[in-house]
Motif scaffolding. Structure first.
Motif, PDB file in Angstrom:
ATOM      1  N   MET A   1      12.415   0.863   5.656  1.00 54.20           N
ATOM      2  CA  MET A   1      11.131   1.376   5.367  1.00 54.20           C
ATOM      3  C   MET A   1      10.196   0.622   5.188  1.00 54.20           C
ATOM      4  O   MET A   1      10.419  -0.289   3.858  1.00 54.20           O
ATOM      5  N   PRO A   2       9.292   0.355   5.642  1.00 55.17           N
ATOM      6  CA  PRO A   2       8.172  -0.598   5.393  1.00 55.17           C
ATOM      7  C   PRO A   2       7.356   0.043   4.118  1.00 55.17           C
ATOM      8  O   PRO A   2       7.486   1.201   3.767  1.00 55.17           O
ATOM      9  N   LEU A   3       6.778  -1.101   3.210  1.00 49.65           N
ATOM     10  CA  LEU A   3       5.816  -0.349   2.169  1.00 49.65           C
ATOM     11  C   LEU A   3       4.548  -0.148   2.805  1.00 49.65           C
ATOM     12  O   LEU A   3       3.896  -0.707   3.833  1.00 49.65           O
ATOM     13  N   SER A   4       3.727   0.582   2.168  1.00 49.51           N
ATOM     14  CA  SER A   4       2.639   1.371   2.490  1.00 49.51           C
ATOM     15  C   SER A   4       1.706   1.529   1.371  1.00 49.51           C
ATOM     16  O   SER A   4       2.229   2.036   0.214  1.00 49.51           O
ATOM     17  N   GLY A   5       0.446   1.606   1.420  1.00 53.27           N
ATOM     18  CA  GLY A   5      -0.628   1.836   0.557  1.00 53.27           C
ATOM     19  C   GLY A   5      -1.672   2.311   1.043  1.00 53.27           C
ATOM     20  O   GLY A   5      -2.088   2.106   2.171  1.00 53.27           O
ATOM     21  N   HIS A   6      -2.723   2.670  -0.032  1.00 49.88           N
ATOM     22  CA  HIS A   6      -4.237   2.737   0.217  1.00 49.88           C
ATOM     23  C   HIS A   6      -4.935   2.806  -0.915  1.00 49.88           C
ATOM     24  O   HIS A   6      -4.761   2.938  -2.038  1.00 49.88           O
ATOM     25  N   CYS A   7      -6.470   2.771  -0.525  1.00 56.77           N
ATOM     26  CA  CYS A   7      -7.174   2.896  -1.868  1.00 56.77           C
ATOM     27  C   CYS A   7      -7.568   4.292  -2.137  1.00 56.77           C
ATOM     28  O   CYS A   7      -6.974   5.077  -1.790  1.00 56.77           O
ATOM     29  N   LEU A   8      -8.314   4.205  -3.158  1.00 52.63           N
ATOM     30  CA  LEU A   8      -8.662   5.912  -3.815  1.00 52.63           C
ATOM     31  C   LEU A   8      -9.070   6.545  -2.812  1.00 52.63           C
ATOM     32  O   LEU A   8      -8.733   7.836  -2.604  1.00 52.63           O
ATOM     33  N   CYS A   9     -10.287   6.320  -1.857  1.00 53.84           N
ATOM     34  CA  CYS A   9     -10.841   6.992  -0.962  1.00 53.84           C
ATOM     35  C   CYS A   9      -9.920   7.050   0.349  1.00 53.84           C
ATOM     36  O   CYS A   9     -10.534   7.817   1.327  1.00 53.84           O
ATOM     37  N   LYS A  10      -9.021   6.193   0.681  1.00 55.63           N
ATOM     38  CA  LYS A  10      -8.044   6.182   1.783  1.00 55.63           C
ATOM     39  C   LYS A  10      -9.117   5.629   3.071  1.00 55.63           C
ATOM     40  O   LYS A  10      -8.541   5.828   4.024  1.00 55.63           O
ATOM     41  N   ALA A  11     -10.199   4.784   2.689  1.00 55.63           N
ATOM     42  CA  ALA A  11     -10.793   4.125   3.837  1.00 55.63           C
ATOM     43  C   ALA A  11      -9.952   2.708   4.075  1.00 55.63           C
ATOM     44  O   ALA A  11     -10.213   2.446   5.005  1.00 55.63           O
ATOM     45  N   VAL A  12      -9.268   2.326   3.331  1.00 59.56           N
ATOM     46  CA  VAL A  12      -8.314   1.109   3.495  1.00 59.56           C
ATOM     47  C   VAL A  12      -6.815   1.597   3.391  1.00 59.56           C
ATOM     48  O   VAL A  12      -6.602   2.113   2.268  1.00 59.56           O
ATOM     49  N   THR A  13      -6.293   1.115   4.326  1.00 62.81           N
ATOM     50  CA  THR A  13      -4.888   1.490   4.234  1.00 62.81           C
ATOM     51  C   THR A  13      -4.021   0.107   4.608  1.00 62.81           C
ATOM     52  O   THR A  13      -4.463  -0.780   5.284  1.00 62.81           O
ATOM     53  N   TYR A  14      -2.688   0.124   4.172  1.00 63.07           N
ATOM     54  CA  TYR A  14      -1.907  -1.133   4.632  1.00 63.07           C
ATOM     55  C   TYR A  14      -0.394  -0.726   4.749  1.00 63.07           C
ATOM     56  O   TYR A  14      -0.058   0.153   4.290  1.00 63.07           O
ATOM     57  N   LYS A  15       0.082  -1.535   5.466  1.00 65.21           N
ATOM     58  CA  LYS A  15       1.432  -1.539   5.833  1.00 65.21           C
ATOM     59  C   LYS A  15       2.084  -2.989   5.532  1.00 65.21           C
ATOM     60  O   LYS A  15       1.637  -3.910   5.920  1.00 65.21           O
ATOM     61  N   VAL A  16       3.128  -3.101   4.950  1.00 64.47           N
ATOM     62  CA  VAL A  16       4.129  -4.435   4.650  1.00 64.47           C
ATOM     63  C   VAL A  16       5.399  -4.140   5.503  1.00 64.47           C
ATOM     64  O   VAL A  16       5.979  -3.445   5.116  1.00 64.47           O
ATOM     65  N   ASP A  17       5.814  -5.080   6.442  1.00 60.58           N
ATOM     66  CA  ASP A  17       6.900  -4.825   7.272  1.00 60.58           C
ATOM     67  C   ASP A  17       7.966  -5.464   6.578  1.00 60.58           C
ATOM     68  O   ASP A  17       8.891  -6.416   6.903  1.00 60.58           O
ATOM     69  N   VAL A  18       8.445  -5.107   5.167  1.00 56.13           N
ATOM     70  CA  VAL A  18       9.485  -5.436   4.463  1.00 56.13           C
ATOM     71  C   VAL A  18       9.991  -4.141   3.468  1.00 56.13           C
ATOM     72  O   VAL A  18       9.247  -3.093   3.491  1.00 56.13           O
ATOM     73  N   ASP A  19      11.361  -4.072   3.186  1.00 55.03           N
ATOM     74  CA  ASP A  19      11.718  -2.858   2.509  1.00 55.03           C
ATOM     75  C   ASP A  19      11.400  -3.040   1.068  1.00 55.03           C
ATOM     76  O   ASP A  19      11.549  -1.891   0.173  1.00 55.03           O
ATOM     77  N   ALA A  20      11.390  -4.145   0.369  1.00 60.62           N
ATOM     78  CA  ALA A  20      11.095  -4.253  -0.881  1.00 60.62           C
ATOM     79  C   ALA A  20      10.179  -5.744  -1.260  1.00 60.62           C
ATOM     80  O   ALA A  20      10.199  -6.613  -0.433  1.00 60.62           O
ATOM     81  N   PRO A  21       9.564  -5.703  -2.115  1.00 60.59           N
ATOM     82  CA  PRO A  21       8.698  -6.662  -2.758  1.00 60.59           C
ATOM     83  C   PRO A  21       9.434  -7.817  -3.101  1.00 60.59           C
ATOM     84  O   PRO A  21      10.427  -7.729  -3.374  1.00 60.59           O
ATOM     85  N   LEU A  22       8.914  -9.196  -2.860  1.00 60.37           N
ATOM     86  CA  LEU A  22       9.581 -10.471  -3.337  1.00 60.37           C
ATOM     87  C   LEU A  22       9.861 -10.363  -4.725  1.00 60.37           C
ATOM     88  O   LEU A  22      10.717 -10.939  -5.394  1.00 60.37           O
ATOM     89  N   LEU A  23       8.738  -9.898  -5.475  1.00 59.20           N
ATOM     90  CA  LEU A  23       8.599  -9.935  -6.880  1.00 59.20           C
ATOM     91  C   LEU A  23       7.850  -8.907  -7.370  1.00 59.20           C
ATOM     92  O   LEU A  23       6.811  -8.596  -6.612  1.00 59.20           O
ATOM     93  N   THR A  24       7.986  -7.992  -8.305  1.00 60.37           N
ATOM     94  CA  THR A  24       7.389  -7.192  -8.856  1.00 60.37           C
ATOM     95  C   THR A  24       7.251  -7.335 -10.500  1.00 60.37           C
ATOM     96  O   THR A  24       8.454  -7.468 -11.123  1.00 60.37           O
ATOM     97  N   GLY A  25       5.961  -7.314 -10.891  1.00 58.02           N
ATOM     98  CA  GLY A  25       5.765  -7.627 -12.083  1.00 58.02           C
ATOM     99  C   GLY A  25       4.602  -7.298 -12.757  1.00 58.02           C
ATOM    100  O   GLY A  25       3.468  -6.605 -12.153  1.00 58.02           O
ATOM    101  N   TYR A  26       3.989  -7.630 -14.084  1.00 58.21           N
ATOM    102  CA  TYR A  26       3.085  -7.688 -14.654  1.00 58.21           C
ATOM    103  C   TYR A  26       2.380  -8.868 -14.843  1.00 58.21           C
ATOM    104  O   TYR A  26       2.773 -10.024 -14.836  1.00 58.21           O
ATOM    105  N   ASP A  27       0.899  -8.870 -14.164  1.00 61.09           N
ATOM    106  CA  ASP A  27      -0.060 -10.240 -14.396  1.00 61.09           C
ATOM    107  C   ASP A  27      -0.998 -10.010 -15.516  1.00 61.09           C
ATOM    108  O   ASP A  27      -1.861  -9.102 -15.483  1.00 61.09           O
TER     109      ASP A  27
END
Length: 136
Positions: A1-27
């Motif tokens: 299942m690809p990753l997906s998301g959007h901005c607050l107003c939903k004008a920007v949407t995105y999909k990433v053709d991967v099942d999980a991030p390479l790294l998840t963390g705090y910057d």
């Protein structure tokens, strides 16, 4: 299942053709603190060539510790941060974790902290893999 998301107003949407991030963390870098308005930015690092973005993205160019550009992506309508894109690592992009779809971000498992040299002293969380700067 690809990753997906959007901005607050939903004008920007995105999909990433991967099942999980390479790294998840705090910057904890100062730029991420300022962009997020918080003590750190939750990031989900993904391969840039797997990312598809639709909508009015604006970009702001900053300079990373490498001396190379770091492009901060945000929605041109509502200003929500979407990602940061470091020229020093052209194969990856760090999505802002808060922009991921709700069910996806609920299942993130952050284990890495980067730029702990900038970590604010009252931030008491400690993840398994801390790095003073960027992982080598």
């Amino acid at each position: 299942m690809p990753l997906s998301g959007h901005c607050l107003c939903k004008a920007v949407t995105y999909k990433v053709d991967v099942d999980a991030p390479l790294l998840t963390g705090y910057d904890h870098c100062d730029d991420c603190q300022r962009q997020s308005g918080s003590t750190y930015s939750l990031v989900a690092v993904v391969p840039k060539d797997k990312l598809t973005v639709d909508g009015p993205i604006k970009k702001w160019k900053g300079t990373g510790s490498s001396g190379n550009a770091v492009w901060r992506w945000f929605c041109g309508e509502c200003g929500s941060p979407i990602a940061h894109d470091p020229d020093a690592a052209p194969e990856i992009i760090a999505l802002k974790g808060g922009s991921l779809d709700t069910e996806i971000k609920k299942n993130l498992k952050p284990d890495t902290e980067i730029w702990t040299v900038g970590k604010l002293p009252f931030c008491q969380e400690h993840l398994a893999k801390p790095f003073k700067h960027m992982p080598e």
